[in-house]
Design a protein around this motif. Sequence first.
Motif, PDB file in Angstrom:
ATOM      1  N   SER A  98       0.829  -1.206   0.000  1.00 42.44           N
ATOM      2  CA  SER A  98       0.000   0.000   0.000  1.00 42.44           C
ATOM      3  C   SER A  98       0.867   1.260   0.000  1.00 42.44           C
ATOM      4  N   ALA A  99       2.039   1.199   0.634  1.00 40.37           N
ATOM      5  CA  ALA A  99       2.913   2.379   0.629  1.00 40.37           C
ATOM      6  C   ALA A  99       3.459   2.644  -0.784  1.00 40.37           C
ATOM      7  N   MET A 100       3.832   1.577  -1.467  1.00 40.70           N
ATOM      8  CA  MET A 100       4.356   1.748  -2.833  1.00 40.70           C
ATOM      9  C   MET A 100       3.271   2.320  -3.752  1.00 40.70           C
ATOM     10  N   MET A 101       2.020   1.852  -3.520  1.00 42.10           N
ATOM     11  CA  MET A 101       0.936   2.323  -4.389  1.00 42.10           C
ATOM     12  C   MET A 101       0.513   3.755  -4.041  1.00 42.10           C
ATOM     13  N   ALA A 102       0.902   4.195  -2.842  1.00 43.62           N
ATOM     14  CA  ALA A 102       0.476   5.539  -2.421  1.00 43.62           C
ATOM     15  C   ALA A 102       1.324   6.637  -3.064  1.00 43.62           C
ATOM     16  N   ILE A 103       2.459   6.268  -3.660  1.00 42.01           N
ATOM     17  CA  ILE A 103       3.311   7.280  -4.276  1.00 42.01           C
ATOM     18  C   ILE A 103       2.676   7.718  -5.599  1.00 42.01           C
ATOM     19  N   ARG A 115      11.515   1.831  -9.599  1.00 43.75           N
ATOM     20  CA  ARG A 115      11.021   1.217  -8.372  1.00 43.75           C
ATOM     21  C   ARG A 115      12.002   1.421  -7.216  1.00 43.75           C
ATOM     22  N   TRP A 116      13.263   1.152  -7.429  1.00 45.19           N
ATOM     23  CA  TRP A 116      14.236   1.154  -6.328  1.00 45.19           C
ATOM     24  C   TRP A 116      14.732   2.543  -5.973  1.00 45.19           C
ATOM     25  N   ARG A 117      14.865   3.406  -6.965  1.00 40.22           N
ATOM     26  CA  ARG A 117      15.496   4.704  -6.708  1.00 40.22           C
ATOM     27  C   ARG A 117      14.475   5.828  -6.494  1.00 40.22           C
ATOM     28  N   ILE A 118      13.293   5.688  -7.079  1.00 41.63           N
ATOM     29  CA  ILE A 118      12.306   6.767  -6.984  1.00 41.63           C
ATOM     30  C   ILE A 118      11.176   6.409  -6.011  1.00 41.63           C
ATOM     31  N   ILE A 119      10.539   5.265  -6.249  1.00 45.41           N
ATOM     32  CA  ILE A 119       9.338   4.930  -5.475  1.00 45.41           C
ATOM     33  C   ILE A 119       9.685   4.434  -4.069  1.00 45.41           C
ATOM     34  N   LEU A 120      10.593   3.462  -3.982  1.00 42.25           N
ATOM     35  CA  LEU A 120      10.857   2.840  -2.679  1.00 42.25           C
ATOM     36  C   LEU A 120      11.343   3.825  -1.610  1.00 42.25           C
ATOM     37  N   PRO A 121      12.307   4.700  -1.918  1.00 39.38           N
ATOM     38  CA  PRO A 121      12.761   5.616  -0.860  1.00 39.38           C
ATOM     39  C   PRO A 121      11.625   6.489  -0.313  1.00 39.38           C
ATOM     40  N   GLN A 122      10.703   6.878  -1.178  1.00 43.68           N
ATOM     41  CA  GLN A 122       9.568   7.684  -0.715  1.00 43.68           C
ATOM     42  C   GLN A 122       8.568   6.827   0.045  1.00 43.68           C
TER      43      GLN A 122
END
Lengths: 264, 215
Positions: free
Chosen positions: B105-110, B129-136
């Motif tokens: 749900s956190a990944m989808m919230a970005i 996925r790893w550099r933009i979405i995941l850190p946020q």
Amino acid sequence: MEKQNDAVKGRPIVRYHKIAKVFGDQQVLTDIDLDIFPGEKVALIGPSGSGKTTLGRLLVTLERPTSGTIEVNGELLWHKSVNGQLLPADEKHLRRVRGQIGLVFQQFNLFPHMSILQNVMEAPVHVLGMSKGEAKEQATAMLNKVGLGHKLESYPRQLSGGQQQRVAIARALVMRPKVMVFDEVTSALDPEMVGEVLAVLKEIAAEGNMTMLLITHEMAFAREVADRVIFMDGKIVEQGSPNDIFVNPQNPRTNAFLSRFRQA
Amino acid sequence: MQPPFDILPALLRGVWVTLELTFAAACLAFVISFVVGFGRMSKHLPLKILAAAYTEFFRGTSLLVQLFWVYFVLPLLHVNLTALQSGILILGLHFGAYGSEVVRSAMMAIAVGQTEAGIVLNMKRSQIRWRIILPQAFMIMIPTFGNNLIELLKATALVSLITLKDLMFQGTMIQNTTMRTTETFGLVLMIYFCLAYPLTLGVRWIERRITVGRA
């Protein structure tokens, strides 16, 4: 019909051919044929929902055309030609062709977890494989160019909308695209910040060699910068030089659309 | 030591097991959260179904029954795990199932604009996925992960029922032999609170740090 600026000639760098786009049961684009030539500044104007943003997004593969083809620099974007048959392109092909195009969003879409400098360095390092030292040099130069050389260590949330949009422009330009799409880049800004962003765009346009597709509601800006203005409303209604369109539009729909801006 | 604190040394021996179990199970749950969470977002359909089935199974059945299954039923199928191994495994799998939902749900919230910005910069899907979405997304995950960690700490008490000598087990033993029910379970209660409350404060502190950074 096609009126080109005399300075631009040769093979088109972008060619839309019989493009249609349907979202659900809504046909957004119909039968779009459009050639854009190297170095040309093309302004796309038209009412909201006229498909101009979609036309720009097709070029960076954010939308997939329902039918038709797009060529970039003589190469098909969405398709691969195998033995004369058009097959859907794979991700690798898309990335290779798309690498020649840059786009700036209405909503900036900066990376909030990275500093301004990191935002601009990210793609040169991780997409182009540039060394960090060189990427930093180029990113800094590009940020200086948009007047933000003193904000390198700031984070996006610490900047005004106009500043954020200038960072987004630097982030796109540092990739040295052949074609830049500016998708209503001033529409999300407070009025007092529109000027600073348009000034940057004018500067880029004045350098001459960048091909620019300007999707805009800023009519004065389009008139000043564009070589060619296209009025569209689901399809291309009318196109010509800024003078043709703004002073002497032939199509009554163009006239009706522009009259709203003349009154303002 | 004066009563009731004379039973404290015996209880503290159990605390060590409780902490060991919490730490090991949390590590396992953390890894599973990401593996299964990413699996649920995969384009690969069998993987997606497998990950979803995993989450629904471990969320949808009782933790205690799961523990009994591994410790009492698996030996009948010639799979022998120690009580500690069973405890770590089941707590890790169980809280990993909850964690995978947190990750997903956190990944989808970005905002989708972040992915689009990555595409336009010609980044690979994995880089986005790893550099933009995941850190946020990770910033969004931290408070919920913290709460799950507290839940995990308290849930470890169940392992006393599969003979593991944790805090709860020690308390039960002392109660059985001394019949000092009120003091014993009073102390057990307080010790659990002393373990969990610093975690609560830690989560709150991190939460504040994040909101300050984001606002």
